[in-house]
Scaffold this motif. Structure first.
Motif, PDB file in Angstrom:
ATOM      1  N   LEU A 197       0.837  -1.203   0.000  1.00 39.63           N
ATOM      2  CA  LEU A 197       0.000   0.000   0.000  1.00 39.63           C
ATOM      3  C   LEU A 197       0.865   1.243   0.000  1.00 39.63           C
ATOM      4  CD1 LEU A 197      -0.018   1.397   3.109  1.00 39.63           C
ATOM      5  CD2 LEU A 197      -1.169  -0.780   3.563  1.00 39.63           C
ATOM      6  N   SER A 198       0.315   2.316  -0.525  1.00 41.96           N
ATOM      7  CA  SER A 198       0.932   3.638  -0.377  1.00 41.96           C
ATOM      8  C   SER A 198      -0.172   4.648  -0.120  1.00 41.96           C
ATOM      9  CB  SER A 198       1.743   4.007  -1.621  1.00 41.96           C
ATOM     10  OG  SER A 198       0.899   4.133  -2.726  1.00 41.96           O
ATOM     11  N   CYS A 199       0.164   5.666   0.645  1.00 42.45           N
ATOM     12  CA  CYS A 199      -0.822   6.698   0.987  1.00 42.45           C
ATOM     13  C   CYS A 199      -0.089   7.902   1.568  1.00 42.45           C
ATOM     14  CB  CYS A 199      -1.848   6.159   1.989  1.00 42.45           C
ATOM     15  SG  CYS A 199      -1.128   5.666   3.573  1.00 42.45           S
ATOM     16  N   PRO A 200      -0.776   9.035   1.705  1.00 38.93           N
ATOM     17  CA  PRO A 200      -0.140  10.157   2.388  1.00 38.93           C
ATOM     18  C   PRO A 200       0.270   9.731   3.800  1.00 38.93           C
ATOM     19  CG  PRO A 200      -2.158  10.864   1.319  1.00 38.93           C
ATOM     20  CD  PRO A 200      -2.129   9.370   1.222  1.00 38.93           C
ATOM     21  N   ASP A 201       1.470  10.133   4.202  1.00 35.44           N
ATOM     22  CA  ASP A 201       1.981   9.715   5.507  1.00 35.44           C
ATOM     23  C   ASP A 201       1.194  10.389   6.631  1.00 35.44           C
ATOM     24  OD1 ASP A 201       3.532   8.449   7.345  1.00 35.44           O
ATOM     25  OD2 ASP A 201       5.431   9.327   6.716  1.00 35.44           O
ATOM     26  N   LEU A 215       4.796  10.739   1.059  1.00 34.74           N
ATOM     27  CA  LEU A 215       4.051   9.488   0.889  1.00 34.74           C
ATOM     28  C   LEU A 215       4.614   8.393   1.801  1.00 34.74           C
ATOM     29  CD1 LEU A 215       3.513   9.335  -2.983  1.00 34.74           C
ATOM     30  CD2 LEU A 215       1.832   9.899  -1.201  1.00 34.74           C
ATOM     31  N   PHE A 216       3.732   7.496   2.178  1.00 29.91           N
ATOM     32  CA  PHE A 216       4.085   6.363   3.031  1.00 29.91           C
ATOM     33  C   PHE A 216       3.872   5.075   2.236  1.00 29.91           C
ATOM     34  CE2 PHE A 216       2.710   2.953   5.802  1.00 29.91           C
ATOM     35  CZ  PHE A 216       3.630   2.974   6.847  1.00 29.91           C
ATOM     36  N   ASP A 221     -10.231   5.281   4.620  1.00 32.72           N
ATOM     37  CA  ASP A 221      -9.807   6.221   5.669  1.00 32.72           C
ATOM     38  C   ASP A 221      -8.481   6.890   5.339  1.00 32.72           C
ATOM     39  OD1 ASP A 221     -12.011   5.260   6.924  1.00 32.72           O
ATOM     40  OD2 ASP A 221     -10.945   4.157   8.505  1.00 32.72           O
ATOM     41  N   PHE A 222      -7.547   6.089   4.837  1.00 32.27           N
ATOM     42  CA  PHE A 222      -6.190   6.621   4.661  1.00 32.27           C
ATOM     43  C   PHE A 222      -5.873   7.014   3.207  1.00 32.27           C
ATOM     44  CE2 PHE A 222      -5.737   4.400   8.732  1.00 32.27           C
ATOM     45  CZ  PHE A 222      -4.851   5.191   9.437  1.00 32.27           C
TER      46      PHE A 222
END
Lengths: 283, 283, 283, 283
Positions: free
Chosen positions: C12-16, C48-49, C73-74
């Motif tokens: 997964l990747s998403c805003p940190d 990014l996370f 949510d994320f």
């Protein structure tokens, strides 16, 4: 540790079981912190679980309290430290200065998080290098007869300076089992061969005789078993038939200093965990 | 060899003394030829001199005659061959096909100057690979009881096909001293470790146990002394704590096939000379 | 996916933001599972996370449902797959077979988790290799005039076989922007130089002219910008002044095939995540 | 040079033609000497022939006279020197000391045959390192306005000290075309990237942006064309997504100093010959 906005690194090992990651990440959240990096490993052979977590937290104590509680539940060995805090270190040397010179240069260049309290030499040859880098040089000659006294001087120094790490930077003396035992996991040696090849003395002469095409160096924790401690890092360099033993040695020194510096760096950054006679390294 | 405008490679070794290079370069000139490449090495330990000269000549015989005369004067071991002539080769295998597949691909791709007369397997598993590359596959099962017969079949093949080189491409049988002696300097084996580390069986399991950070492979000439023959080439690959023995093995296979192919190539190009238990390699 | 005791890998990747690791590890626990490996990275440049978690779970659906909720949510991009499930793959080739031969050998050797549905060639030369490995070979010649039709045939194949990955194994045609866009992050190319050095045609000739001492190869995702896509893996080999362009090319092929196989392996194991024009790789 | 039993090294280049090796080896014999090592290379692209011969001779003059005569016949560029004679060298630096520190350590350790007459810095930062190694440090600040004067000071120093080699050890100023021309083949620079990738300023930032998986360093002769001079040596180190630009830089420094030291060593041992914009290196 002061108490406002700290970066911490937690390392731990324990018998593997479900829920460890969740418990640790929960602890960080409860302490109002944020995980920066996290890595883990479960060894199927030993059934042990290893973890390294770095975090940003508002205060240290709430983390520490929670880790202690968790450690009880999971039977953890653990260590909690500030990121970047230099380890109090002693470097031991004999006559060859390539590793010492390299380590001290890196320390001054802020490339190696250790605080070198002293350089201990059994010969005076390398005193000038220590002096140039403004590190005390302590001459502790070792003979057949004074070995116990010499080691005691080292242990006194370790105690007086609260030394956390001893680096054998081409120190050509064998430490006693007693000392190895007391400082277990806190003494790093550089062996000038690609272990387990060419243990013992004159590895370059052995390598030359055998006609190998690569020579190497090995950084490892020191145990009572000579050249058998857990390996931290190894590397090699290409050689050919034209190289004399002396030329191999010179070329090998480049590998030695690089491998030792890397091992010390990883250790000081709390990236190396012991797994029996092997090491887990979280890069 | 036909007799018009040939490219030849001469390799020789002899006791070192002044005048060898001049004599050899003179010989080429007298034969109307031109030196393309030349390399030499004098080993101070053994007092032996080694040389490899490639040349462009109008005819082979005048060179050969002169070399023979010179060889008498200087007590030379020598070999004269056409550049690029493929060596008549047998590849021996068991069940693992990574080296065989790699070697045969390179041969077809004109990247390896050998002429593979047969693949000999003590198991039938790799017959399809040989067949795909249009090389005869000969099944010679080896048991405790039939070893001498099995080796005799190999020797018969060597004789019938005038085989110049035998490559043990992960052949999991030990050859008899007699065979090793008869084919001295003409059998190349790939050992799946960085010799002299982890001799004998299951080197990857040994490497895993010892916790090394690099695994390796070694191509060497086979002698009666198992895993002790002169080393031709070695290389390594980085491993870490996450790798199981099986994963190390897979990763090691990449090194094995690369190292073996390199050693066979150098041998077939007459770049490898024996210097006692060491090799001189003219790249 | 069947529903009893699965090993899954979630990427997964998403805003940190704080809490992601805890949420993910919680999800695994709630689904009755255990984390096998976990790695994460927060990119300070992009905010990014990135995370990769492998787990052992009693059933897939409960995990999937929870991930979907969390992803909302994320604001996550995510992928959930069974560990070891081979990716449906097409390999595209022209005339040089070293990469194709290597990839197919590894697949058969269970060293590369891809399921090669077809080899597509714009020349017939490599059909025998595909056939030997029992993979359909489809000849799709490409000329100036038929490029759109040729690409449409590829797209039809991708659709018909639900192809997840296209590997350009020394395929000497440039794909259209349209195709690159549609298959973004799912086409891997091997470029025969150490990018960004020597982009475009004849990199070995360029390398020879420039007199470099190392040549290299680069595996990267294909984007509309030729030779500019995110790099997955690179490696080099040492060369010297004696090598002709042709010899460099042969030597480079060893690097090419190794680098491409490594990149495909990491991709197929869901270890590669895109971070703008860079890649995050969880070894 | 005194005149009793000398070890000499002769390097030469000339248009290729038959008989050169024989003529050179004959010359050594006539002068009563013995060839120790010999290597040669004919470049098919340029038609030039290159040779390096080391020899043991009773006296220098007879060799020199014969070489001069030969040089006329074959239109040779040549150089004759004592083996091991240290080259009179100036090292130029700015603020980063890793290369300087490394070079001076090697000189003191007898691992680099250069005689450092002075360290010239355009900043005072590295004076202590020079002083520690007992080499004069000369501060020559460079501004937009005084560049010609600054270069004149360097040229005066070159003349006064008969400087044979200038090493730019992370000297962050561009030399004028005039200076480059005058010292052609005698200035070695270390560029902190794997050329031709990332020419010009801030190569690590460029490398980070591009997402490369290996960073490198390149030692080359300086020509008027910035970062385009003949390459002597290159090497690389592996990086990954976790490294910031600053961390890449630190890691790169290890490669820089190793590559520069290697290039200087080969140059000082007369192993590097120029072949147009490429180099021939006799290892």
């Amino acid at each position: 540790m002061s108490e406002t906005d700290k970066k911490l690194v937690l390392t731990l090992s324990c018998p593997d079981q479900p829920g460890i990651v969740h418990a640790v990440s929960g602890l960080v959240g409860e302490a109002g912190g944020n995980i920066l990096q996290s890595a883990q490993f479960g060894d199927p052979d030993t059934g042990l679980f290893f973890m390294r977590v770095s975090m940003d937290v508002p205060a240290v104590e709430p983390v520490k309290t929670r880790v202690e509680a968790l450690a009880d539940d999971f039977k953890m060995n653990w260590n909690l430290d500030e990121i970047g805090r230099p380890l109090r270190t002693v470097i031991m040397v004999s006559k060859e200065g390539h590793c010492l010179s390299d380590l001290l240069y890196r320390v001054r260049d802020n490339a190696l998080p250790i605080d070198v309290k002293a350089v201990v030499g059994n010969h005076p040859d390398l005193a000038p290098i220590a002096t140039f880098y403004q590190v005390p040089f302590i001459l502790v000659p070792v003979t057949k007869d004074n070995k116990p006294e010499a080691e005691q001087r080292l242990l006194d120094l370790v105690e007086a300076e609260k030394v956390e790490l001893v680096v054998l930077a081409r120190y050509m003396q064998i430490l006693s089992d007693k000392l190895c035992g007391r400082m277990s996991g806190r003494i790093i040696n550089i062996h000038h061969s690609f272990l387990p090849s060419f243990k013992g003395a004159k590895p370059y002469a052995q390598a030359h005789d055998r006609g190998v095409k690569l020579i190497g160096a090995t950084a490892h924790y020191v145990t009572a078993d000579l050249d058998e401690g857990p390996i931290i890092e190894q590397d090699v360099a290409r050689v050919d038939h034209t190289l004399t033993v002396a030329a191999m040695q010179k070329q090998g020194q480049d590998v030695e200093r690089r491998v030792l510096a890397q091992a010390v760096k990883w250790h000081a950054e709390h990236r190396v965990l012991m797994d029996g006679n092997r090491t887990v390294i979280f890069h």
